[in-house]
Design an enzyme around this catalytic site. Sequence first.
Site, PDB file in Angstrom:
ATOM      1  N   HIS A  63       0.854  -1.201   0.000  1.00 20.38           N
ATOM      2  CA  HIS A  63       0.000   0.000   0.000  1.00 20.38           C
ATOM      3  C   HIS A  63       0.883   1.243   0.000  1.00 20.38           C
ATOM      4  O   HIS A  63       1.212   1.785   1.044  1.00 20.38           O
ATOM      5  CB  HIS A  63      -0.893   0.026   1.248  1.00 20.38           C
ATOM      6  CG  HIS A  63      -1.931  -1.043   1.245  1.00 20.38           C
ATOM      7  ND1 HIS A  63      -3.189  -0.842   0.735  1.00 20.38           N
ATOM      8  CD2 HIS A  63      -1.898  -2.309   1.672  1.00 20.38           C
ATOM      9  CE1 HIS A  63      -3.877  -1.966   0.856  1.00 20.38           C
ATOM     10  NE2 HIS A  63      -3.119  -2.871   1.421  1.00 20.38           N
ATOM     11  N   HIS A  85      -6.270   0.956   7.205  1.00 23.91           N
ATOM     12  CA  HIS A  85      -7.187  -0.051   7.742  1.00 23.91           C
ATOM     13  C   HIS A  85      -7.423   0.153   9.233  1.00 23.91           C
ATOM     14  O   HIS A  85      -6.555   0.663   9.943  1.00 23.91           O
ATOM     15  CB  HIS A  85      -6.583  -1.459   7.553  1.00 23.91           C
ATOM     16  CG  HIS A  85      -6.350  -1.838   6.136  1.00 23.91           C
ATOM     17  ND1 HIS A  85      -5.209  -1.485   5.446  1.00 23.91           N
ATOM     18  CD2 HIS A  85      -7.112  -2.553   5.268  1.00 23.91           C
ATOM     19  CE1 HIS A  85      -5.276  -1.962   4.206  1.00 23.91           C
ATOM     20  NE2 HIS A  85      -6.417  -2.613   4.068  1.00 23.91           N
ATOM     21  N   TYR A  87      -7.304  -2.209  11.290  1.00 28.42           N
ATOM     22  CA  TYR A  87      -6.357  -3.074  12.008  1.00 28.42           C
ATOM     23  C   TYR A  87      -4.971  -2.449  12.180  1.00 28.42           C
ATOM     24  O   TYR A  87      -4.147  -2.958  12.929  1.00 28.42           O
ATOM     25  CB  TYR A  87      -6.245  -4.459  11.346  1.00 28.42           C
ATOM     26  CG  TYR A  87      -5.698  -4.505   9.936  1.00 28.42           C
ATOM     27  CD1 TYR A  87      -4.361  -4.216   9.657  1.00 28.42           C
ATOM     28  CD2 TYR A  87      -6.519  -4.869   8.875  1.00 28.42           C
ATOM     29  CE1 TYR A  87      -3.858  -4.265   8.374  1.00 28.42           C
ATOM     30  CE2 TYR A  87      -6.031  -4.919   7.577  1.00 28.42           C
ATOM     31  CZ  TYR A  87      -4.700  -4.617   7.329  1.00 28.42           C
ATOM     32  OH  TYR A  87      -4.218  -4.667   6.059  1.00 28.42           O
ATOM     33  N   GLU A  88      -4.719  -1.339  11.472  1.00 27.17           N
ATOM     34  CA  GLU A  88      -3.453  -0.616  11.691  1.00 27.17           C
ATOM     35  C   GLU A  88      -3.560   0.306  12.897  1.00 27.17           C
ATOM     36  O   GLU A  88      -2.587   0.970  13.263  1.00 27.17           O
ATOM     37  CB  GLU A  88      -3.107   0.228  10.458  1.00 27.17           C
ATOM     38  CG  GLU A  88      -2.796  -0.582   9.215  1.00 27.17           C
ATOM     39  CD  GLU A  88      -2.636   0.313   7.995  1.00 27.17           C
ATOM     40  OE1 GLU A  88      -1.578   0.921   7.842  1.00 27.17           O
ATOM     41  OE2 GLU A  88      -3.592   0.406   7.200  1.00 27.17           O
ATOM     42  N   ALA A 115      -8.957  -7.526  -1.605  1.00 24.66           N
ATOM     43  CA  ALA A 115      -8.605  -8.938  -1.638  1.00 24.66           C
ATOM     44  C   ALA A 115      -9.475  -9.600  -0.573  1.00 24.66           C
ATOM     45  O   ALA A 115      -9.658  -9.033   0.510  1.00 24.66           O
ATOM     46  CB  ALA A 115      -7.133  -9.114  -1.295  1.00 24.66           C
ATOM     47  N   MET A 203     -10.967  -7.485   5.332  1.00 25.51           N
ATOM     48  CA  MET A 203     -10.733  -6.562   6.449  1.00 25.51           C
ATOM     49  C   MET A 203     -10.891  -5.098   6.055  1.00 25.51           C
ATOM     50  O   MET A 203     -10.349  -4.216   6.712  1.00 25.51           O
ATOM     51  CB  MET A 203      -9.326  -6.799   7.012  1.00 25.51           C
ATOM     52  CG  MET A 203      -9.085  -8.243   7.437  1.00 25.51           C
ATOM     53  SD  MET A 203      -7.377  -8.502   7.915  1.00 25.51           S
ATOM     54  CE  MET A 203      -7.283 -10.295   7.962  1.00 25.51           C
ATOM     55  N   ASN A 227      -7.854 -16.444  -1.724  1.00 29.02           N
ATOM     56  CA  ASN A 227      -7.640 -17.718  -1.000  1.00 29.02           C
ATOM     57  C   ASN A 227      -8.990 -18.269  -0.584  1.00 29.02           C
ATOM     58  O   ASN A 227      -9.977 -17.529  -0.511  1.00 29.02           O
ATOM     59  CB  ASN A 227      -6.777 -17.470   0.255  1.00 29.02           C
ATOM     60  CG  ASN A 227      -7.388 -16.419   1.168  1.00 29.02           C
ATOM     61  OD1 ASN A 227      -7.289 -15.208   0.900  1.00 29.02           O
ATOM     62  ND2 ASN A 227      -8.046 -16.848   2.222  1.00 29.02           N
TER      63      ASN A 227
HETATM   64  N1  HPA Z   1      -9.756 -13.311   5.513  1.00 26.07           N
HETATM   65  C1  HPA Z   1      -9.773 -11.983   5.736  1.00 26.07           C
HETATM   66  N2  HPA Z   1      -9.254 -11.095   4.905  1.00 26.07           N
HETATM   67  C2  HPA Z   1      -8.693 -11.556   3.786  1.00 26.07           C
HETATM   68  C3  HPA Z   1      -8.639 -12.917   3.485  1.00 26.07           C
HETATM   69  C4  HPA Z   1      -9.194 -13.853   4.400  1.00 26.07           C
HETATM   70  O1  HPA Z   1      -9.179 -15.077   4.204  1.00 26.07           O
HETATM   71  N3  HPA Z   1      -8.010 -13.028   2.293  1.00 26.07           N
HETATM   72  C5  HPA Z   1      -7.702 -11.768   1.881  1.00 26.07           C
HETATM   73  N4  HPA Z   1      -8.121 -10.871   2.783  1.00 26.07           N
END
Ligand code: HPA
Length: 267
Positions: A63, A85, A87-88, A115, A203, A227
């Site tokens: 980023h 984010h 979470y930061e 993502a 997230m 994923n």
């Molecule tokens: N979980 C949460 N956030 C994500 C994931 C995940 O599996 N993959 C990419 N961002």
Amino acid sequence: MDWKTFEHCLSLSLQSMPEMKQKPGIMVILGSGLSRVMEDWELLQTIGFEEILHHPKSGVVGHPGRYEIRLVEGVPVVFSLGRVHLYEGYSALEVVYGLALWARLGVKNVIITNAAGGIGEYEVGSLVAITDHINHQGTSPLVGCPYPERFVSMIEAYERATWEFLQGEGIPVGVYAGVLGPQYESPAEILALSREGATLVGMSTVQETIMSRYLGLRVCGLSVVTNRAAGLGDHKPDHHAVLRVASQAEQRLKECLLSVVRFWGKE
Ligand code: HPA
């Protein structure tokens, strides 16, 4: 940051913005590993987050933290490369700061990318149009927003006409569960999210969508499934794999962005 400070900082940020050659009406927020998608489009201007007074700075790998105004088939579009984010350690208002700033500068439409982990039966690497979200982040940028504007509807927050158009183009759709992170979910959490109706997990995105609807912006949400969500695939979710798969999907995302810009141009 409270709302009063937010509004005050935004007006100072606006004063510190460089002169713009063309004012974008569309903003694209690029998610993890997706910050090269716009490289072929003509660059008009770059503005670093650090050039803008009071703009939060991003500290995440993948980023870089800047805006690029580019011409997409003649349409000026501002790309946000990297986002901040929750979470930061940023607050919800800091997370949506850039979006609110660009809305003040004339942006009326936003494409929010991310993502995401796939809970539904998506192929890894595929692109999914978001139809709705579940906010599991425990906050909202509208906390502390003045009465009564704070009571914003989330019905069709992701514009139906846009995701139906993408669905017609063969892009699957899904419901995005926004979680706080930064840890990936436990398999039990994924099972719970799946029972709630989520088909994607990530997230980001939900704070930006909530703020966009408050600001009256049209929203398109796009997830790159990087994923299988925890407990569903053969591998554990892994940050480097997330970035790698995201960057492999950039060509598809690029075509999709183009379709949306064209579709909005026709409306
Ligand atoms: N979980 C949460 N956030 C994500 C994931 C995940 O599996 N993959 C990419 N961002």
